[in-house]
Design a protein around this motif. Structure first.
Motif, PDB file in Angstrom:
ATOM      1  N   ASN A 175       8.468 -49.061  -8.283  1.00 13.18           N
ATOM      2  CA  ASN A 175       9.465 -48.730  -9.307  1.00 13.18           C
ATOM      3  C   ASN A 175       9.077 -47.505 -10.111  1.00 13.18           C
ATOM      4  O   ASN A 175       9.883 -46.583 -10.293  1.00 13.18           O
ATOM      5  N   ILE A 176       7.855 -47.466 -10.611  1.00 22.43           N
ATOM      6  CA  ILE A 176       7.458 -46.355 -11.462  1.00 22.43           C
ATOM      7  C   ILE A 176       7.426 -45.048 -10.685  1.00 22.43           C
ATOM      8  O   ILE A 176       7.801 -43.989 -11.202  1.00 22.43           O
ATOM      9  N   ALA A 177       7.019 -45.093  -9.396  1.00 21.84           N
ATOM     10  CA  ALA A 177       6.986 -43.877  -8.586  1.00 21.84           C
ATOM     11  C   ALA A 177       8.389 -43.324  -8.379  1.00 21.84           C
ATOM     12  O   ALA A 177       8.607 -42.104  -8.436  1.00 21.84           O
ATOM     13  N   GLY A 181      12.813 -39.473 -10.035  1.00 21.92           N
ATOM     14  CA  GLY A 181      14.096 -39.184 -10.660  1.00 21.92           C
ATOM     15  C   GLY A 181      13.945 -38.239 -11.833  1.00 21.92           C
ATOM     16  O   GLY A 181      14.770 -37.331 -12.040  1.00 21.92           O
ATOM     17  N   GLU A 182      12.905 -38.415 -12.617  1.00 20.87           N
ATOM     18  CA  GLU A 182      12.626 -37.505 -13.730  1.00 20.87           C
ATOM     19  C   GLU A 182      12.338 -36.100 -13.226  1.00 20.87           C
ATOM     20  O   GLU A 182      12.791 -35.106 -13.811  1.00 20.87           O
ATOM     21  N   THR A 183      11.609 -36.017 -12.109  1.00 24.91           N
ATOM     22  CA  THR A 183      11.293 -34.708 -11.525  1.00 24.91           C
ATOM     23  C   THR A 183      12.552 -33.978 -11.089  1.00 24.91           C
ATOM     24  O   THR A 183      12.671 -32.754 -11.263  1.00 24.91           O
ATOM     25  N   VAL A 184      13.497 -34.707 -10.507  1.00 27.04           N
ATOM     26  CA  VAL A 184      14.768 -34.111 -10.085  1.00 27.04           C
ATOM     27  C   VAL A 184      15.430 -33.388 -11.261  1.00 27.04           C
ATOM     28  O   VAL A 184      15.910 -32.251 -11.134  1.00 27.04           O
ATOM     29  N   ARG A 199      17.996 -44.370 -11.577  1.00 23.52           N
ATOM     30  CA  ARG A 199      17.859 -44.749 -12.978  1.00 23.52           C
ATOM     31  C   ARG A 199      16.920 -43.795 -13.708  1.00 23.52           C
ATOM     32  O   ARG A 199      17.142 -43.464 -14.875  1.00 23.52           O
ATOM     33  N   GLY A 200      15.870 -43.344 -13.027  1.00 18.95           N
ATOM     34  CA  GLY A 200      14.947 -42.400 -13.652  1.00 18.95           C
ATOM     35  C   GLY A 200      15.618 -41.085 -13.993  1.00 18.95           C
ATOM     36  O   GLY A 200      15.365 -40.493 -15.053  1.00 18.95           O
ATOM     37  N   SER A 234      20.171 -36.788 -16.868  1.00 22.18           N
ATOM     38  CA  SER A 234      21.101 -36.246 -15.886  1.00 22.18           C
ATOM     39  C   SER A 234      22.532 -36.623 -16.244  1.00 22.18           C
ATOM     40  O   SER A 234      22.816 -37.739 -16.690  1.00 22.18           O
ATOM     41  N   TRP A 235      23.460 -35.670 -16.054  1.00 23.08           N
ATOM     42  CA  TRP A 235      24.871 -35.944 -16.260  1.00 23.08           C
ATOM     43  C   TRP A 235      25.429 -36.732 -15.077  1.00 23.08           C
ATOM     44  O   TRP A 235      24.873 -36.705 -13.972  1.00 23.08           O
ATOM     45  N   ASP A 236      26.561 -37.413 -15.312  1.00 20.38           N
ATOM     46  CA  ASP A 236      27.147 -38.274 -14.290  1.00 20.38           C
ATOM     47  C   ASP A 236      27.456 -37.530 -13.003  1.00 20.38           C
ATOM     48  O   ASP A 236      27.337 -38.089 -11.911  1.00 20.38           O
TER      49      ASP A 236
END
Length: 481
Positions: free
Chosen positions: A392-394, A399-402, A422-423, A429-431
């Motif tokens: 999960n954390i990875a 997602g944060e990196t994206v 979710r990250g 991030s916008w929709d």
């Protein structure tokens, strides 16, 4: 494969002969676990598997040309005639014993250099580069695809002949001790350790155990140990090295160095391949442009160069062969240009947090170069498997990196990858920038509707997710499998 009699095979693996007439004369010159790959005078290895059992295909293998079977139990033909076989308790262990005997005989006949390569990622690319560097120097054998475990390594060795000069072996592992076992089989002259990441962390129980296992190659290589100076977990393996260490990397202390690294407009690494004399401050260097995509391949380029150098090739020749050399394996930063101007980067053969991050960085550079035409970046991302408790954390961090890399559009595919979505959302991030769909079919429909000329599209996931096949379909490839 070198020619071996049934009697010699039985002796090498500690097996019992059954149903083989004149075993001292019955000779095999090829071996495989796939009954469909049989040819005349072949040994069929009846390996039990997760989905099926090789013993069920013995008759088909014999009909296709096999003359001998390596098996765990006695079997008969439909008419009751015993199959010609060497019976052992454990076929996979017997494969290793047979491979070890073949390596021993080849060494006795030729000046053969055995090169082992391990690392959490990059093994196959490094192997492919090294094969291209060494083939002009003499007969060279390297794995097909990603053969790298207790079955794949013997299958690679079975391809070798007495005249083989270079034997390249990928070494993968699922648990501590696996690489040490492979070293017992091949006795590597040169051992190359690329990097330690979190791939298969769930199986190992953490990155520290991964490092411990990869370091088994440093302990097992007998001639030269080649270590990545840019990875702190790899540099620590020098204490375990049983042979002199050669450092490769961008670090100034490296003997085989990459200097002045940049990329061209297509994302190909451009660098000076240099050799620094350990006894002086002087170095020789050659400017090359790789045919690979992404600066993360610099490690693989240097590792292959260092291995070829220690195998006897000179640096100028190595540089000339590396210049323009691209990928030879599918789905590893494989670039395809569609007629409508869409660029596909299919890197969905495997994935871990480190390779995912580097692939996304490459996507960002390709779509938004410092100078040149700005294009839209699209990431199609699936799950990274076998991360265990880190799953999960990875994915959340990916997602944060994206978001931090300003990827224009991200499509997350599959339930296992949902934390990645979710990250990205939590990071801001916008929709319309990130979407999630449960299946590849829905992903394909989304791409058909949303891709536009000029987009640069990255497909990235673990092999088991299957996004490589989606990438092929979107690219218009008809030879996907």
């Amino acid at each position: 494969m070198i020619a071996l009699t049934a009697e010699e095979i039985a002796s090498a693996v500690g097996g019992r002969l059954r149903g083989a007439a004149n075993p001292e004369k019955l000779t095999v010159t090829h071996a495989d676990t796939d009954s469909r790959g049989m040819r005349a005078d072949a040994l069929f290895v009846a390996k039990p598997g997760e989905r099926t059992d090789g013993h069920l295909f013995i008759d088909a293998a014999l009909e296709a040309g096999a003359v001998l079977v390596l098996a765990e139990r006695e079997t008969d033909s439909p008419n009751g005639t015993p199959h010609p076989a060497v019976i052992v308790e454990d076929v996979i262990r017997a494969m290793g014993a047979l491979a070890a005997e073949i390596v021993r005989r080849i060494r006795a006949h030729s000046e053969t250099t055995v090169i082992g390569i391990t690392g959490s990622s990059g093994k196959t690319t490094t192997k492919d580069l090294l094969r291209a560097l060494l083939e002009p120097e003499g007969p060279t054998v390297a794995p097909q695809g990603s053969y790298n475990g207790e079955v794949g390594v013997p299958l690679t060795i079975f391809m070798a002949e007495l005249e083989t000069r270079h034997l390249i072996v990928e070494m993968g592992a699922d648990a501590p001790g696996n690489i040490a076992d492979l070293c017992e089989i091949v006795r590597p002259d040169i051992g190359v350790v690329l990097m330690v990441g979190s791939a298969h962390a769930g199986k190992f129980g953490g990155a520290d155990k991964i490092a411990l296992t990869k370091g088994e190659l440093a302990a097992g290589a007998t001639g030269h140990v080649l270590l990545n100076a840019d990875d702190s977990q790899v540099t620590a393996m020098a204490e375990r090295a049983s042979a002199p260490v050669t450092w490769f990397g961008e670090a100034a202390s490296s003997e085989i160095q990459a200097q002045d690294v940049t990329t061209d407009s297509a994302g190909h690494p451009v660098l000076t391949l240099a050799h620094r004399d350990a006894d002086s401050a002087s170095s020789e260097g050659y400017r090359i442009t790789s045919g690979l995509t992404g600066t993360h391949h610099v490690t693989n380029i240097l590792a292959a160069a260092a291995a070829a150098y220690r195998a006897g090739a000179d640096l100028q020749t190595i540089a000339a062969r590396l210049d323009g050399l691209g990928p030879s394996s599918r789905w590893r930063m494989e670039r395809i240009e569609r007629a409508d101007g869409v660029t596909i980067i299919n890197d969905a053969y495997n994935a871990n947090p480190e390779s995912m991050r580097e692939a996304l960085k490459t996507l960002a550079r390709l779509a938004h170069p410092e100078a040149g035409e700005d294009r839209r970046s699209v990431a199609v991302l699936g799950a990274m498997l076998e991360l265990g408790d880190e799953h999960n954390i990875a994915h959340i961090r990916t997602g944060e990196t994206v978001v931090r890399l300003n990827i224009d559009r991200t499509l997350v595919v599959g339930d296992d990858a949902y934390p990645l979505y979710r990250g990205a959302v939590a990071e801001g991030s916008w929709d319309d920038e990130v979407q999630w769909v449960p299946t590849s079919e829905e992903a394909e429909a989304w791409l058909q509707e949303n891709l536009r000329p000029g987009d640069v599209v990255l497909f990235k996931s673990s092999n088991g997710v299957g996004l490589r096949l989606l990438g092929d379909r979107v690219a218009g490839r008809e030879d996907s499998q």
